[in-house]
Design an enzyme around this catalytic site. Sequence first.
Site, mmCIF file in Angstrom:
data_model
loop_
_atom_site.group_PDB
_atom_site.id
_atom_site.type_symbol
_atom_site.label_atom_id
_atom_site.label_comp_id
_atom_site.label_asym_id
_atom_site.label_seq_id
_atom_site.Cartn_x
_atom_site.Cartn_y
_atom_site.Cartn_z
ATOM 1 N N SER A 155 -17.105 -9.518 7.134
ATOM 2 C CA SER A 155 -16.660 -9.065 5.809
ATOM 3 C C SER A 155 -15.941 -7.603 6.054
ATOM 4 O O SER A 155 -15.988 -7.035 7.144
ATOM 5 C CB SER A 155 -17.759 -8.915 5.072
ATOM 6 O OG SER A 155 -18.381 -10.004 4.556
ATOM 7 N N HIS A 156 -15.488 -7.316 5.026
ATOM 8 C CA HIS A 156 -14.709 -5.749 5.093
ATOM 9 C C HIS A 156 -15.439 -4.678 5.338
ATOM 10 O O HIS A 156 -16.660 -4.574 5.220
ATOM 11 C CB HIS A 156 -14.271 -5.767 3.536
ATOM 12 C CG HIS A 156 -15.291 -5.740 2.436
ATOM 13 N ND1 HIS A 156 -15.830 -6.820 2.007
ATOM 14 C CD2 HIS A 156 -15.833 -4.526 1.731
ATOM 15 C CE1 HIS A 156 -16.814 -6.199 1.153
ATOM 16 N NE2 HIS A 156 -16.855 -5.125 1.164
#
Length: 153
Positions: free
Chosen positions: A75-76
């Site tokens: 994820s980010h």
Amino acid sequence: DIKESSRIYSNCLIGTKDFSPIISDDRPVVMHPQIGGVLIEENVEVFPATSIARGTFSNTVIQQGVKIDHHCQISHNVSIGGNTIVTTGVTICGSAKIGESCWLGPNSVIREYVDISNGIFIMMGSVVTRSFSKEGIRVGGYPAQELPKLQQN
């Protein structure tokens, strides 16, 4: 930015927008803006069907020598330290930081904002809900806890 010596195999999504809802009681759900990028350093391999999301304001960073197996979700704003092995089906949630030379066992999940120190071995299927700062330990279970050292015969 993907360094030339790295290999990205088929059906990977690199730099995709991540699922990051902003939830409020008094307005509709909106997605957090993502204007960062992805930095993949030297000698990284990303195997098929893996997704690496771009950062929100800064980059998602995969350091040199990292190997990411099939069907992983990064994820980010995640940072993965050099020479770490991410085995099949691992999910690393937003803003998690993984140290150098770690092993993330198959189908393990790392919660958002968790910091994992260098050399940590995460057992298969573990759900890591808190940070571990002691280097070189084994963790496992749900929720993940430090495990005793293996006895050598």
